[in-house]
Design a protein around this motif. Sequence first.
Motif, short mmCIF file in Angstrom:
data_model
loop_
_atom_site.label_atom_id
_atom_site.label_comp_id
_atom_site.label_asym_id
_atom_site.label_seq_id
_atom_site.Cartn_x
_atom_site.Cartn_y
_atom_site.Cartn_z
N THR A 182 32.01 56.09 78.35
CA THR A 182 33.45 55.45 78.70
C THR A 182 33.77 55.13 77.27
OG1 THR A 182 32.31 53.27 79.02
CG2 THR A 182 32.72 54.76 80.96
N GLU A 236 37.52 50.46 78.07
CA GLU A 236 37.45 50.89 79.51
C GLU A 236 36.67 50.23 80.08
OE1 GLU A 236 36.92 54.93 82.31
OE2 GLU A 236 37.81 55.16 80.35
N PRO A 237 36.57 49.33 81.25
CA PRO A 237 35.49 48.54 81.80
C PRO A 237 34.40 49.74 82.69
CG PRO A 237 37.73 48.47 83.28
CD PRO A 237 38.07 49.42 81.79
N THR A 238 33.52 49.36 82.86
CA THR A 238 32.21 50.06 83.51
C THR A 238 32.69 50.05 84.93
OG1 THR A 238 30.74 48.31 83.41
CG2 THR A 238 30.84 49.87 81.69
N PRO A 239 32.05 50.66 85.77
CA PRO A 239 32.25 50.49 87.32
C PRO A 239 31.41 49.11 87.72
CG PRO A 239 31.34 52.75 86.94
CD PRO A 239 31.24 52.01 85.57
N GLU A 240 30.62 48.60 87.07
CA GLU A 240 29.89 47.32 87.29
C GLU A 240 30.85 46.06 86.83
OE1 GLU A 240 28.24 49.48 85.46
OE2 GLU A 240 26.94 50.08 87.16
N GLU A 241 31.63 46.28 85.58
CA GLU A 241 32.79 45.40 85.23
C GLU A 241 33.87 45.39 86.26
OE1 GLU A 241 33.50 46.70 81.23
OE2 GLU A 241 31.81 45.09 80.48
N ARG A 242 34.37 46.48 87.07
CA ARG A 242 35.65 46.46 87.72
C ARG A 242 35.25 45.92 88.96
NH1 ARG A 242 36.02 52.56 87.72
NH2 ARG A 242 35.44 52.73 85.42
N ARG A 243 33.93 45.70 89.52
CA ARG A 243 33.61 45.10 90.57
C ARG A 243 33.56 43.46 90.45
NH1 ARG A 243 30.03 49.59 91.54
NH2 ARG A 243 28.37 48.50 90.70
N ARG A 271 34.75 37.99 84.10
CA ARG A 271 34.14 38.39 83.06
C ARG A 271 33.99 37.48 82.13
NH1 ARG A 271 36.39 42.98 79.28
NH2 ARG A 271 38.22 42.02 79.76
#
Length: 83
Positions: A6, A10-17, A21
């Motif tokens: 990535t 860009e945030p990772t999928p874990e960061e998006r959930r 932060r």
Amino acid sequence: MTPSATEPGEPTPEERRAAFRIVRGAPTDEEVAALTVVLAAPAAPAVTTAPATVRDRWSAPEARLRVPLHPGPGAWKTSTWPR
């Protein structure tokens, strides 16, 4: 770049959930847990239970609507009977 990599911004999928932060500092696990509780508290449904109250029957408004007492022999006995 590989397809799984990535971009740095860009945030990772874990960061998006994640709910939040931490951008700066190094909080301990206890501090993160406390912050999580504080931020999650407004989202939790409020549990409200009304305390059971004992009503004073002497000052109850419905007592004013009762049938008036009639004096006479034995009236004190029948004053509590339903009408």
